[in-house]
Design a protein around this motif. Structure first.
Motif, PDB file in Angstrom:
ATOM      1  N   LEU A  14       0.806  -1.200  -0.030  1.00 41.27           N
ATOM      2  CA  LEU A  14      -0.059  -0.063  -0.108  1.00 41.27           C
ATOM      3  C   LEU A  14       0.636   1.365   0.168  1.00 41.27           C
ATOM      4  O   LEU A  14       0.617   2.318  -0.669  1.00 41.27           O
ATOM      5  CB  LEU A  14      -0.744   0.071   1.191  1.00 41.27           C
ATOM      6  N   GLY A  15       2.066   1.323   0.460  1.00 42.01           N
ATOM      7  CA  GLY A  15       2.818   2.308   0.780  1.00 42.01           C
ATOM      8  C   GLY A  15       3.456   2.530  -0.645  1.00 42.01           C
ATOM      9  O   GLY A  15       3.409   3.780  -1.313  1.00 42.01           O
ATOM     10  N   LEU A  16       3.820   1.627  -1.480  1.00 41.81           N
ATOM     11  CA  LEU A  16       4.448   1.822  -2.834  1.00 41.81           C
ATOM     12  C   LEU A  16       3.202   2.076  -3.702  1.00 41.81           C
ATOM     13  O   LEU A  16       3.391   3.159  -4.681  1.00 41.81           O
ATOM     14  CB  LEU A  16       5.013   0.559  -3.202  1.00 41.81           C
ATOM     15  N   THR A  17       2.162   1.676  -3.467  1.00 42.63           N
ATOM     16  CA  THR A  17       0.934   2.007  -4.282  1.00 42.63           C
ATOM     17  C   THR A  17       0.660   3.577  -4.141  1.00 42.63           C
ATOM     18  O   THR A  17       0.459   4.396  -5.304  1.00 42.63           O
ATOM     19  CB  THR A  17      -0.277   1.129  -4.026  1.00 42.63           C
ATOM     20  N   GLN A  18       0.671   4.072  -3.035  1.00 40.46           N
ATOM     21  CA  GLN A  18       0.368   5.541  -2.830  1.00 40.46           C
ATOM     22  C   GLN A  18       1.472   6.322  -3.560  1.00 40.46           C
ATOM     23  O   GLN A  18       1.268   7.479  -3.799  1.00 40.46           O
ATOM     24  CB  GLN A  18       0.296   5.622  -1.128  1.00 40.46           C
ATOM     25  N   MET A  19       2.767   5.981  -3.177  1.00 38.94           N
ATOM     26  CA  MET A  19       3.946   6.753  -3.915  1.00 38.94           C
ATOM     27  C   MET A  19       3.654   6.807  -5.385  1.00 38.94           C
ATOM     28  O   MET A  19       3.974   7.798  -5.934  1.00 38.94           O
ATOM     29  CB  MET A  19       5.088   6.084  -3.366  1.00 38.94           C
ATOM     30  N   ALA A  20       3.394   5.611  -5.987  1.00 36.79           N
ATOM     31  CA  ALA A  20       3.098   5.795  -7.307  1.00 36.79           C
ATOM     32  C   ALA A  20       1.899   6.547  -7.857  1.00 36.79           C
ATOM     33  O   ALA A  20       2.155   6.994  -8.868  1.00 36.79           O
ATOM     34  CB  ALA A  20       2.858   4.261  -8.031  1.00 36.79           C
ATOM     35  N   PHE A  30      -7.305  -4.104  -5.842  1.00 35.27           N
ATOM     36  CA  PHE A  30      -7.414  -2.636  -5.276  1.00 35.27           C
ATOM     37  C   PHE A  30      -6.481  -2.074  -6.194  1.00 35.27           C
ATOM     38  O   PHE A  30      -6.374  -0.647  -6.412  1.00 35.27           O
ATOM     39  CB  PHE A  30      -7.016  -2.805  -3.766  1.00 35.27           C
ATOM     40  N   VAL A  31      -5.365  -2.549  -6.316  1.00 30.37           N
ATOM     41  CA  VAL A  31      -4.158  -1.785  -7.053  1.00 30.37           C
ATOM     42  C   VAL A  31      -4.561  -1.458  -8.303  1.00 30.37           C
ATOM     43  O   VAL A  31      -4.376  -0.422  -9.013  1.00 30.37           O
ATOM     44  CB  VAL A  31      -2.822  -2.757  -7.140  1.00 30.37           C
ATOM     45  N   TRP A  32      -5.140  -2.438  -9.088  1.00 31.04           N
ATOM     46  CA  TRP A  32      -5.513  -2.403 -10.458  1.00 31.04           C
ATOM     47  C   TRP A  32      -6.596  -1.169 -10.641  1.00 31.04           C
ATOM     48  O   TRP A  32      -6.643  -0.095 -11.444  1.00 31.04           O
ATOM     49  CB  TRP A  32      -6.271  -3.856 -11.085  1.00 31.04           C
ATOM     50  N   PHE A  33      -7.838  -1.421  -9.737  1.00 25.48           N
ATOM     51  CA  PHE A  33      -8.825  -0.222  -9.690  1.00 25.48           C
ATOM     52  C   PHE A  33      -8.413   1.078  -9.388  1.00 25.48           C
ATOM     53  O   PHE A  33      -8.839   2.110  -9.854  1.00 25.48           O
ATOM     54  CB  PHE A  33      -9.956  -0.547  -8.535  1.00 25.48           C
ATOM     55  N   PRO A  72       8.326   8.943  -7.440  1.00 28.34           N
ATOM     56  CA  PRO A  72       9.390   7.855  -7.649  1.00 28.34           C
ATOM     57  C   PRO A  72      11.047   8.407  -7.350  1.00 28.34           C
ATOM     58  O   PRO A  72      11.968   7.780  -7.321  1.00 28.34           O
ATOM     59  CB  PRO A  72       9.139   7.442  -9.013  1.00 28.34           C
ATOM     60  N   ARG A  73      10.953   9.825  -6.909  1.00 27.54           N
ATOM     61  CA  ARG A  73      12.316  10.429  -6.740  1.00 27.54           C
ATOM     62  C   ARG A  73      13.058   9.860  -5.824  1.00 27.54           C
ATOM     63  O   ARG A  73      12.395   9.543  -4.764  1.00 27.54           O
ATOM     64  CB  ARG A  73      12.252  11.906  -6.796  1.00 27.54           C
ATOM     65  N   GLY A  74      14.291   9.477  -6.114  1.00 27.11           N
ATOM     66  CA  GLY A  74      15.275   8.955  -5.013  1.00 27.11           C
ATOM     67  C   GLY A  74      14.932   7.392  -4.822  1.00 27.11           C
ATOM     68  O   GLY A  74      15.764   6.864  -4.053  1.00 27.11           O
ATOM     69  N   ILE A  75      14.214   6.875  -5.455  1.00 29.54           N
ATOM     70  CA  ILE A  75      14.028   5.358  -5.352  1.00 29.54           C
ATOM     71  C   ILE A  75      14.849   4.622  -6.658  1.00 29.54           C
ATOM     72  O   ILE A  75      14.549   5.060  -7.935  1.00 29.54           O
ATOM     73  CB  ILE A  75      12.476   4.762  -5.608  1.00 29.54           C
ATOM     74  N   PRO A  76      15.779   3.937  -6.435  1.00 30.14           N
ATOM     75  CA  PRO A  76      16.576   3.271  -7.784  1.00 30.14           C
ATOM     76  C   PRO A  76      16.016   2.151  -8.615  1.00 30.14           C
ATOM     77  O   PRO A  76      16.612   1.373  -9.034  1.00 30.14           O
ATOM     78  CB  PRO A  76      17.984   2.881  -6.761  1.00 30.14           C
ATOM     79  N   PHE A  77      14.581   2.235  -8.649  1.00 26.98           N
ATOM     80  CA  PHE A  77      13.849   0.965  -9.276  1.00 26.98           C
ATOM     81  C   PHE A  77      12.617   1.503  -9.758  1.00 26.98           C
ATOM     82  O   PHE A  77      12.185   2.638  -9.267  1.00 26.98           O
ATOM     83  CB  PHE A  77      13.697  -0.234  -8.624  1.00 26.98           C
ATOM     84  N   ASP A  78      12.053   0.853 -10.590  1.00 25.42           N
ATOM     85  CA  ASP A  78      10.649   1.237 -11.186  1.00 25.42           C
ATOM     86  C   ASP A  78       9.625   0.998 -10.150  1.00 25.42           C
ATOM     87  O   ASP A  78       9.608  -0.222  -9.928  1.00 25.42           O
ATOM     88  CB  ASP A  78      10.417   0.728 -12.458  1.00 25.42           C
ATOM     89  N   VAL A  79       8.918   2.099  -9.702  1.00 19.12           N
ATOM     90  CA  VAL A  79       7.913   1.756  -8.781  1.00 19.12           C
ATOM     91  C   VAL A  79       6.776   0.905  -9.129  1.00 19.12           C
ATOM     92  O   VAL A  79       6.386   0.220  -8.369  1.00 19.12           O
ATOM     93  CB  VAL A  79       7.421   3.113  -8.258  1.00 19.12           C
ATOM     94  N   ALA A  80       6.327   0.851 -10.325  1.00 18.99           N
ATOM     95  CA  ALA A  80       5.173   0.203 -11.119  1.00 18.99           C
ATOM     96  C   ALA A  80       5.901  -1.441 -11.019  1.00 18.99           C
ATOM     97  O   ALA A  80       5.003  -2.125 -10.663  1.00 18.99           O
ATOM     98  CB  ALA A  80       4.784   0.570 -12.556  1.00 18.99           C
ATOM     99  N   THR A  81       7.126  -1.464 -11.442  1.00 24.67           N
ATOM    100  CA  THR A  81       7.614  -2.847 -11.601  1.00 24.67           C
ATOM    101  C   THR A  81       7.469  -3.769 -10.178  1.00 24.67           C
ATOM    102  O   THR A  81       7.084  -4.822  -9.889  1.00 24.67           O
ATOM    103  CB  THR A  81       8.932  -2.860 -12.165  1.00 24.67           C
ATOM    104  N   ILE A  82       8.044  -2.849  -9.232  1.00 25.64           N
ATOM    105  CA  ILE A  82       8.317  -3.456  -7.952  1.00 25.64           C
ATOM    106  C   ILE A  82       6.902  -3.461  -7.093  1.00 25.64           C
ATOM    107  O   ILE A  82       6.459  -4.542  -6.290  1.00 25.64           O
ATOM    108  CB  ILE A  82       9.193  -2.648  -6.865  1.00 25.64           C
ATOM    109  N   ARG A  83       5.939  -2.807  -7.522  1.00 25.17           N
ATOM    110  CA  ARG A  83       4.488  -2.764  -6.921  1.00 25.17           C
ATOM    111  C   ARG A  83       3.898  -4.049  -7.725  1.00 25.17           C
ATOM    112  O   ARG A  83       3.368  -4.789  -6.704  1.00 25.17           O
ATOM    113  CB  ARG A  83       3.771  -1.485  -7.302  1.00 25.17           C
TER     114      ARG A  83
END
Length: 273
Positions: A60-66, A174-177, A71-82
């Motif tokens: 839920l934390g990564l979903t909210q960030m996306a 929930f992530v998809w919706f 995504p600044r300061g995160i060395p990976f793709d947020v969508a992929t890791i989510r």
């Protein structure tokens, strides 16, 4: 004392002492087995609760960030890791659903142990031949639980476990919706998936429990032993199947109807949040 008795008296007392020792050991084994089954159930629940809470917080934390575009300061793709974590959530949910039959077996063991202790108490009551002896016990042949009530502490613990694995299984929806709906709308549509998942698992749990108890009672010849011990009324020992299933289905249908009504009111603009 036994040394002063003759050989015939000693031979007569030996089987009685052996019987008493065996009864004591059997009663201790039954009580310990019941305690260990409850302890194992609690440990499984605590371990699964820790896994679910940790995974849900991260996802839920990564979903909210996306969704906030941070995504600044995160060395990976947020969508992929989510979506990788969403896959992990599905795996955790499937593991939880697979573990539900374990709780069926543990509950069956507890009820079998209660049945065994009641049979032992009845045997000792017959041997003691004292009317007040049965009043010394809370659990007897009339108060023996033969099924599981929806209001019992045991079922409520199982119900919370089912809620947890259903949350994990519903998270991908929930992530998809949430990618194309507002948070409240996404949550409501997720509940449309969540409620049937909970209902189906509860119904399967009650069905498997009833089958397990019926098979165990037939295998252990519980009713036959009940009659041989001289208990006046043969109990309706067979657990119910139809009524608990209808109750679970009705509760799930009602909850789903309420979620659907709120969804419709939100779509029509009657509700504003």
């Amino acid at each position: 004392m036994s040394a002063e008795l003759g050989p015939d008296a000693q031979a007569h007392d030996a089987p009685i002492e052996l019987r008493d020792d065996l009864l004591q050991m059997e009663y201790t084994y039954l009580t310990q087995s019941s305690f260990r089954s409850d302890e194992l159930r609690d440990r499984i629940f605590q371990f699964y609760l820790l896994i679910v809470s940790t995974a849900a917080a991260v996802i839920l934390g990564l979903t909210q960030m996306a969704n906030n575009g941070e995504p600044r300061g995160i060395p990976f793709d947020v969508a992929t890791i989510r979506w990788a974590l969403v896959t992990l959530a599905v795996l955790i949910g499937v593991i939880g659903a697979v573990m539900v039959p374990i709780f069926v077996r543990l509950r069956r063991v507890v009820l079998e142990c209660l049945q065994g202790t009641v049979l032992l108490k009845r045997y000792v009551l017959n041997a003691a031949n004292e009317k007040r002896f049965g009043d010394a016990f809370i659990w007897d042949d009339r108060t023996l639980p033969r099924d599981e009530s929806y209001g019992s502490a045991s079922f409520l613990l199982i119900f919370v476990f089912i809620l947890l694995d259903s949350v994990m299984l519903s998270l991908p929806f929930f992530v998809w919706f949430s990618d194309w709906l507002r948070t409240l709308a996404a949550l409501l549509w997720t509940l449309v998936v969540f409620v049937p998942l909970v209902t189906i698992q509860v119904m399967l749990y009650r069905y498997r429990l009833a089958r397990e108890l019926a098979q165990a009672m037939e295998r252990n010849r519980f009713t036959v032993k009940w009659i041989r011990l001289g208990i006046e009324t043969v109990p309706d020992a067979q657990p119910e199947i139809r009524k608990p299933l209808l109750q679970a289905f009705g509760a799930g249908a009602l909850a789903l109807a309420l979620v659907g009504a709120v969804n419709l009111l939100l779509e029509w603009g009657a509700l504003r949040f």
